[in-house]
Scaffold this active site. Sequence first.
Site, PDB file in Angstrom:
ATOM      1  N   ASN A 108      10.571  -5.811 -31.325  1.00  0.00           N
ATOM      2  CA  ASN A 108      10.376  -4.659 -32.200  1.00  0.00           C
ATOM      3  C   ASN A 108       8.926  -4.218 -32.096  1.00  0.00           C
ATOM      4  O   ASN A 108       8.059  -5.012 -31.729  1.00  0.00           O
ATOM      5  CB  ASN A 108      10.643  -5.063 -33.657  1.00  0.00           C
ATOM      6  CG  ASN A 108      12.102  -5.009 -34.012  1.00  0.00           C
ATOM      7  OD1 ASN A 108      12.961  -4.850 -33.161  1.00  0.00           O
ATOM      8  ND2 ASN A 108      12.383  -5.154 -35.286  1.00  0.00           N
ATOM      9  N   ARG A 109       8.666  -2.994 -32.480  1.00  0.00           N
ATOM     10  CA  ARG A 109       7.313  -2.487 -32.553  1.00  0.00           C
ATOM     11  C   ARG A 109       6.644  -3.057 -33.798  1.00  0.00           C
ATOM     12  O   ARG A 109       7.112  -2.819 -34.905  1.00  0.00           O
ATOM     13  CB  ARG A 109       7.393  -0.970 -32.695  1.00  0.00           C
ATOM     14  CG  ARG A 109       6.512  -0.191 -31.800  1.00  0.00           C
ATOM     15  CD  ARG A 109       6.625   1.267 -32.168  1.00  0.00           C
ATOM     16  NE  ARG A 109       7.431   2.008 -31.229  1.00  0.00           N
ATOM     17  CZ  ARG A 109       7.032   2.338 -29.998  1.00  0.00           C
ATOM     18  NH1 ARG A 109       5.870   1.945 -29.533  1.00  0.00           N
ATOM     19  NH2 ARG A 109       7.810   3.046 -29.224  1.00  0.00           N
TER      20      ARG A 109
END
Length: 225
Positions: free
Chosen positions: A34-35
């Site tokens: 994920n960012r």
Amino acid sequence: FESRRAGSALSGKHVIVTAGPTHEPIDPVRYIANRSSGKQGYALAAALAGLGARVTLVSGPTALDCPDGVERIDVESARDMLAAVEGALPADAAVCVAAVADWRSEGVAGQKIKKQKDGLPDLHLVENPDILKTLSALKESRPDLVVGFAAETENVTEHARAKRERKDCDWIVANDVSFGEGGSVMGGDRNAVTLITAEGEVSWPEADKEQIAAQLAAEIEKHFR
Ligand code: CTP
Ligand code: CA
């Protein structure tokens, strides 16, 4: 710092904070993630330590230094993160700030997967354990206060309210990741949140992640008074 600590209800309390992304390996060179920069979680760990808490920061891969006075456990995957969190129990409070990958590849290839002349690799995804939900469902060892974050891009508070119920956590911090030009929350230094509890909701104006962390740490301290 010393004077703030002296009267702090967090003095000597153990708080677990998860932060950063998780990396879910596909093969030796590729992963799903994920960012997340980890900035909000690290800022919270620092703020809690500043209020006298003993902080265990369970962190996915980030480029950040461990805040002073905080014990960091480095992990890669969601399953590693869950194991580290369980190993750090008991705790008085747990705050899940990490952007945990919801899925991982079922099998991890031992060698680098090579591009094929025709066709694509067959990635089969399976769901990762939910650390926040697991913590909330604990019986004897459930932390007194379990807090989650909800990163949302639309209907932020509605989704976050539903998430708080679904996860059985005490508080949820609704995070609008769509505000600003091009969604500057991810990797940026500023954030805008609404704290949702069983008692009600309070929105804090857009601020530095350090300020948001200080406000949330102050609320957590209040809870233990
Ligand atoms: N979380 C967790 N373990 C997971 C997934 C999420 O501990 N496997 C935690 C996050 O750290 C955060 C909260 O759960 O505190 C909400 O994460 P979010 O991704 O917003 O919720 P999900 O339930 O995964 O829902 P969705 O991604 O579908 O919106
Ligand atoms: Ca998710």
